[in-house]
Design an enzyme around this catalytic site. Structure first.
Site, PDB file in Angstrom:
ATOM      1  N   ARG A  71      45.799  -0.053  -9.995  1.00 38.76           N
ATOM      2  CA  ARG A  71      45.616  -1.385 -10.672  1.00 38.76           C
ATOM      3  C   ARG A  71      46.547  -1.301 -12.182  1.00 38.76           C
ATOM      4  O   ARG A  71      46.911  -0.306 -12.569  1.00 38.76           O
ATOM      5  CB  ARG A  71      44.314  -1.771 -10.906  1.00 38.76           C
ATOM      6  CG  ARG A  71      43.563  -2.225  -9.653  1.00 38.76           C
ATOM      7  CD  ARG A  71      42.129  -2.273  -9.932  1.00 38.76           C
ATOM      8  NE  ARG A  71      41.821  -3.582 -10.555  1.00 38.76           N
ATOM      9  CZ  ARG A  71      40.580  -3.827 -11.205  1.00 38.76           C
ATOM     10  NH1 ARG A  71      39.662  -3.225 -11.048  1.00 38.76           N
ATOM     11  NH2 ARG A  71      40.177  -4.853 -11.934  1.00 38.76           N
ATOM     12  N   HIS A  72      46.586  -2.563 -12.775  1.00 37.98           N
ATOM     13  CA  HIS A  72      47.404  -2.432 -13.864  1.00 37.98           C
ATOM     14  C   HIS A  72      46.381  -2.107 -15.064  1.00 37.98           C
ATOM     15  O   HIS A  72      45.144  -1.811 -14.857  1.00 37.98           O
ATOM     16  CB  HIS A  72      47.557  -4.185 -14.357  1.00 37.98           C
ATOM     17  CG  HIS A  72      46.156  -4.852 -14.081  1.00 37.98           C
ATOM     18  ND1 HIS A  72      45.280  -5.097 -14.728  1.00 37.98           N
ATOM     19  CD2 HIS A  72      46.002  -5.750 -12.999  1.00 37.98           C
ATOM     20  CE1 HIS A  72      44.286  -5.883 -14.593  1.00 37.98           C
ATOM     21  NE2 HIS A  72      44.856  -6.241 -13.095  1.00 37.98           N
ATOM     22  N   GLU A  85      47.418 -11.418  -7.553  1.00 41.08           N
ATOM     23  CA  GLU A  85      46.145 -11.513  -7.084  1.00 41.08           C
ATOM     24  C   GLU A  85      45.495 -12.691  -6.174  1.00 41.08           C
ATOM     25  O   GLU A  85      46.350 -13.764  -6.269  1.00 41.08           O
ATOM     26  CB  GLU A  85      45.227 -11.292  -8.464  1.00 41.08           C
ATOM     27  CG  GLU A  85      43.779 -11.102  -8.340  1.00 41.08           C
ATOM     28  CD  GLU A  85      43.139  -9.889  -7.355  1.00 41.08           C
ATOM     29  OE1 GLU A  85      43.967  -9.825  -6.268  1.00 41.08           O
ATOM     30  OE2 GLU A  85      42.215  -9.059  -7.961  1.00 41.08           O
ATOM     31  N   HIS A  91      46.611  -5.497  -8.065  1.00 45.97           N
ATOM     32  CA  HIS A  91      45.379  -6.033  -8.386  1.00 45.97           C
ATOM     33  C   HIS A  91      44.376  -5.698  -7.361  1.00 45.97           C
ATOM     34  O   HIS A  91      44.867  -5.140  -6.402  1.00 45.97           O
ATOM     35  CB  HIS A  91      45.429  -7.546  -8.580  1.00 45.97           C
ATOM     36  CG  HIS A  91      46.562  -8.070  -9.222  1.00 45.97           C
ATOM     37  ND1 HIS A  91      46.510  -8.496 -10.456  1.00 45.97           N
ATOM     38  CD2 HIS A  91      47.914  -8.315  -8.984  1.00 45.97           C
ATOM     39  CE1 HIS A  91      47.853  -8.905 -10.872  1.00 45.97           C
ATOM     40  NE2 HIS A  91      48.751  -9.020  -9.985  1.00 45.97           N
ATOM     41  N   ARG A 129      50.585  -8.547 -16.433  1.00 49.12           N
ATOM     42  CA  ARG A 129      49.651  -7.564 -16.625  1.00 49.12           C
ATOM     43  C   ARG A 129      50.247  -6.247 -15.829  1.00 49.12           C
ATOM     44  O   ARG A 129      50.100  -5.254 -16.258  1.00 49.12           O
ATOM     45  CB  ARG A 129      48.185  -7.773 -16.372  1.00 49.12           C
ATOM     46  CG  ARG A 129      47.897  -8.298 -15.107  1.00 49.12           C
ATOM     47  CD  ARG A 129      46.364  -8.776 -15.011  1.00 49.12           C
ATOM     48  NE  ARG A 129      45.878  -9.333 -13.875  1.00 49.12           N
ATOM     49  CZ  ARG A 129      46.036 -10.585 -13.477  1.00 49.12           C
ATOM     50  NH1 ARG A 129      46.717 -11.389 -14.290  1.00 49.12           N
ATOM     51  NH2 ARG A 129      45.379 -11.032 -12.336  1.00 49.12           N
ATOM     52  N   ASN A 157      39.514  -8.472 -17.967  1.00 44.30           N
ATOM     53  CA  ASN A 157      38.762  -7.405 -17.608  1.00 44.30           C
ATOM     54  C   ASN A 157      37.421  -7.033 -18.332  1.00 44.30           C
ATOM     55  O   ASN A 157      36.315  -6.794 -17.821  1.00 44.30           O
ATOM     56  CB  ASN A 157      39.508  -6.091 -17.395  1.00 44.30           C
ATOM     57  CG  ASN A 157      40.606  -6.154 -16.250  1.00 44.30           C
ATOM     58  OD1 ASN A 157      41.751  -5.797 -16.556  1.00 44.30           O
ATOM     59  ND2 ASN A 157      40.269  -6.529 -15.363  1.00 44.30           N
TER      60      ASN A 157
END
Length: 401
Positions: free
Chosen positions: A221-222, A288, A354, A268, A228
Site C-alpha cells: 500500500r501507499h 481504490e 490500495h 498517494r 488513514n
C-alpha cells in the site's frame, strides 16, 4: 462481467510438454476469479485414476498398438462426457485438457458441442524453442504424477518417446473452427474466430499476456495519509510526514532491484513511488474501490448518515455496491486489465496500490473464496511477496518494511 450467451467448452490442443496444462490451469484460475463457474477436466488424470501407473509408460501411447489406442480414446471420451454433463448441470465454462492433436478427435469434440448447443473454442499451445522445450520436459519429469519414484534419466527418455509417438499423428488445426494459437509461451499469439465473440476475445486478451518462468509480484500500500489517520475512505489525500518515511523505507527495500513499478493514478501512490529511483507506470484501473456517495467519509459517519448502507455492506461485503460506486466484484473486473500487464512482465513487479485493489490482485494469484476477499489483511508498512513459478501455483509471504 462479459455475458456468455451459451455455455462454453474451451478445448486445449497440443503435443505433450508444450504448456497445455499450464495454460488450462491459468485460464481456470482467471475465470474463477472473474466469477464464472469454471472447471478443468484433465484426460491424463482420468487415465491415471482408471488404469494406474502402468498407463504412464511410453508404450501405452504407441499409435500402432490398437488395444492401447482404443483405450486412450475411450478414456478421452469418458472425460469429455463428464465435462459436458457438468456443464449441463451447473457450469458456465468447462476446460477440456487433453492433447487433441488429430483432426478426427477435434471433429468428434466439435460435433458433441454442437449437439449439446454449446459454444467451443480450441486453444493450441505450440513450442518449437528447444531451450524452452527442454525446460518444460524437466518440469514434467520432476512434477508429473506419471513419474513419481522413477529415476530422472529413465523418466526423461520414456517421456520423450511418448512425445515422439504423438508427433507421428499430430495434424494442424484447420481454419474451419475458432481457435487461439499460443507459440512459445506468448512470443506470438494469434486468434481465428469464425464469428465475433466477446468472450473469446476476453480469453485472447488474457492469454496473449501470459508468460512462463519464475517471477515475484510484490504488493504494497501507499504511505500513510491524513485520511488513514482519520479512518476516511476514498479521496485523494497526500502523504503525511510519517507516510513519507514509510515511502523512503519501501524505496530502500527495493533499491538497486530491476523491477517494474505500477501505481494507481491517485496522488498517494504516485507520491510513494516518487522516492524510488526506478521508473513507474501509473494506471487508473488500480485506483481504490469507488465509494460513491460515501467518498471521503469515515465509517462512523456512514453509520450515522446512511445506516442502510452500513447494514447492507456488513451483510455481504463482496457483493455490496456503494451507491454511485463499486462492489468488490466490479473492482475485480476493473483490475483485470492490470493483471494482464503484470502477467506480461518478464521481470519482477511491484504494485504500490490500495487496500481493496491489492486484495483483489492477491486473490487472483492466491485463489481465495469471494466472501473472504474483503477480509484479506493488507496493512500499511508491509510488503506481500507472491512467488510465481513455471507452474500456476503461487506462494506468498509477508515482509515488514
Amino acid at each position: 462481467m462479459i455475458a456468455i450467451h451459451k455455455k462454453t467448452v474451451v478445448i486445449m490442443v497440443g503435443l505433450p510438454a508444450r504448456g497445455k496444462s499450464f495454460f488450462a490451469s491459468k485460464l481456470m484460475q482467471y475465470l474463477a476469479w472473474l466469477g464464472y463457474r469454471a472447471r478443468t477436466f484433465n484426460a491424463g488424470k482420468y487415465r491415471r485414476e482408471m488404469l494406474g501407473a502402468e498407463s504412464s509408460r511410453s508404450e501405452f501411447f504407441d499409435p500402432a498398438n490398437r488395444e492401447f489406442r482404443e483405450e486412450r480414446e475411450r478414456i478421452a471420451k469418458l472425460c469429455f462426457r463428464d465435462c459436458l454433463a457438468w456443464l449441463f448441470a451447473e457450469g458456465d465454462i468447462a476446460i477440456y485438457d487433453a492433447t487433441n492433436v488429430t483432426q478426427a478427435r477435434r471433429e468428434y469434440l466439435t460435433g458433441e458441442c454442437k449437439r449439446h448447443g454449446y459454444d467451443h473454442v480450441f486453444i493450441e499451445s505450440v513450442c518449437d524453442d528447444p531451450v524452452l522445450f527442454s525446460r518444460i520436459v524437466a518440469e514434467k519429469v520432476a512434477y508429473s504424477p506419471d513419474y513419481v519414484g522413477t529415476d530422472e534419466q529413465i523418466a526423461r527418455e520414456d517421456f520423450l518417446q511418448r512425445v515422439t509417438h504423438y508427433e507421428g499423428i499430430c495434424e494442424p488445426i484447420s481454419d474451419d473452427c475458432s481457435y487461439i494459437r499460443i507459440r512459445n509461451f506468448g512470443d506470438h499469439v494469434i486468434k481465428h474466430f469464425l464469428s465475433e465473440n466477446d468472450f473469446f476475445n476476453e480469453l485472447f486478451s488474457y492469454l496473449k499476456n501470459i508468460r512462463g518462468g519464475k517471477k515475484d509480484v510484490y504488493l504494497s500500500r501507499h504511505g500513510e495519509t491524513k485520511f488513514n489517520q482519520e479512518d476516511r475512505i476514498g479521496g485523494d489525500a497526500a502523504l503525511t510526514e510519517n507516510g513519507k518515511e514509510m515511502a523512503r523505507s519501501l524505496a530502500a527495500y527495493f533499491e538497486n532491484k530491476d523491477i517494474a513499478i505500477m501505481t494507481s493514478d491517485k496522488m498517494r501512490t504516485k507520491e510513494t513511488a516518487s522516492f524510488f529511483t526506478q521508473r513507474l507506470e501509473a494506471y487508473a484501473v488500480l485506483d481504490e474501490i469507488r465509494s460513491g456517495v460515501c467518498d471521503s467519509m469515515t465509517y462512523a459517519e456512514i453509520a450515522r448518515q446512511y445506516p442502510d448502507i452500513e447494514k447492507a455492506r456488513k451483510k455481504d461485503k463482496f457483493n455490496f455496491q456503494y451507491p454511485d460506486g463499486e462492489s468488490y466484484h466490479d473492482l475485480i473486473w476493473r483490475v483485470r486489465t492490470a493483471i494482464w500487464e503484470i502477467e506480461a512482465q518478464r521481470r519482477d513487479v511491484l504494485v504500490i496500490g490500495h487496500r481493496a485493489v491489492n486484495r483483489c490482485i492477491y486473490s487472483y494469484f492466491i485463489p481465495t473464496p469471494a466472501v473472504e476477499i474483503p477480509y484479506i489483511d493488507m496493512p500499511l508498512k508491509t510488503v506481500i511477496r507472491i512467488r510465481s513459478h513455471d507452474h500456476p501455483r503461487c506462494t506468498a509471504e509477508v515482509i515488514a518494511v
